[in-house]
Design a protein around this motif. Structure first.
Motif, mmCIF file in Angstrom:
data_model
loop_
_atom_site.group_PDB
_atom_site.id
_atom_site.type_symbol
_atom_site.label_atom_id
_atom_site.label_comp_id
_atom_site.label_asym_id
_atom_site.label_seq_id
_atom_site.Cartn_x
_atom_site.Cartn_y
_atom_site.Cartn_z
ATOM 1 N N MET A 1 0.784 -1.259 -0.175
ATOM 2 C CA MET A 1 0.037 0.018 0.030
ATOM 3 C C MET A 1 0.757 1.144 -0.074
ATOM 4 O O MET A 1 1.825 1.265 0.682
ATOM 5 N N LYS A 2 0.691 2.201 -0.821
ATOM 6 C CA LYS A 2 1.325 3.236 -1.077
ATOM 7 C C LYS A 2 0.826 4.401 0.493
ATOM 8 O O LYS A 2 -0.122 3.999 0.889
ATOM 9 N N ARG A 3 1.794 5.193 0.705
ATOM 10 C CA ARG A 3 1.531 5.949 1.699
ATOM 11 C C ARG A 3 0.370 6.867 1.520
ATOM 12 O O ARG A 3 -0.251 7.333 2.506
ATOM 13 N N ARG A 4 0.172 7.463 0.456
ATOM 14 C CA ARG A 4 -1.187 8.180 0.130
ATOM 15 C C ARG A 4 -2.236 7.466 0.418
ATOM 16 O O ARG A 4 -3.055 7.937 1.225
ATOM 17 N N GLU A 5 -2.238 6.227 -0.093
ATOM 18 C CA GLU A 5 -3.562 5.219 0.474
ATOM 19 C C GLU A 5 -3.542 5.294 1.739
ATOM 20 O O GLU A 5 -4.586 5.173 2.553
ATOM 21 N N ARG A 7 -2.657 7.359 4.307
ATOM 22 C CA ARG A 7 -2.945 8.319 4.875
ATOM 23 C C ARG A 7 -4.615 8.424 4.604
ATOM 24 O O ARG A 7 -5.241 8.967 5.680
ATOM 25 N N GLU A 37 -1.516 -3.005 7.559
ATOM 26 C CA GLU A 37 -0.680 -1.749 7.059
ATOM 27 C C GLU A 37 -0.038 -1.281 8.199
ATOM 28 O O GLU A 37 -0.771 -0.498 8.936
ATOM 29 N N TYR A 39 1.735 1.506 8.361
ATOM 30 C CA TYR A 39 1.786 3.013 8.297
ATOM 31 C C TYR A 39 0.393 3.623 8.900
ATOM 32 O O TYR A 39 0.125 4.492 9.510
ATOM 33 N N GLU A 99 0.676 16.381 0.855
ATOM 34 C CA GLU A 99 -0.382 15.281 0.781
ATOM 35 C C GLU A 99 -1.615 15.561 1.486
ATOM 36 O O GLU A 99 -2.638 15.182 0.623
#
Length: 127
Positions: A1-5, A7, A37, A39, A99
């Motif tokens: 999972m990307k950090r944008r997702e 967040r 996840e 993060y 972001e």
């Protein structure tokens, strides 16, 4: 999972916590569907743990606004952004700021993204 997702998912969990009587664990479970996840958890638990300090920092940079007048989505976005800026050394302030603005454009409106930009930019500059 990307950090944008991550967040965005953290925003969703925090928003649920604002509206309902639920723990961080329950909110994370609701939004993650059994996925793990780290993060997302770092953000949700971090914002929860430091909520009072984050709210004080945000309040200090609100011009003619009170924290309780902010809509819950914008408040949650501000808390996530401020948490990254103040408590996570591995995320540059500029990244957190950008972001937060982009997430506000998706989950709130253009006025909110400008407002969030102003508050978080002041936090980055002054803290």
């Amino acid at each position: 999972m990307k950090r944008r997702e991550a967040r965005e998912r953290a925003l969703q969990a925090l928003f649920q916590m604002e509206l309902n009587e639920m723990t961080a664990e329950q909110a994370i479970e609701n939004i993650m569907d059994g996925e793990e996840e780290a993060y997302v958890e770092k953000l949700v638990f971090g914002v929860t743990e430091h909520k009072q300090a984050l709210d004080e920092k945000i309040t200090a940079h609100l011009d003619n606004w009170k924290l309780d007048r902010l809509n819950k989505v914008d408040l949650s976005i501000l808390r996530v952004g401020a948490f990254e800026m103040l408590f996570l050394d591995d995320v540059p302030d500029r990244v957190s700021l950008n972001e937060s603005i982009e997430i506000a454009k998706v989950y709130s409106d253009e006025k909110a993204s400008k407002f969030i930009n102003g508050v978080l930019a002041n936090i980055a500059k002054n803290d």
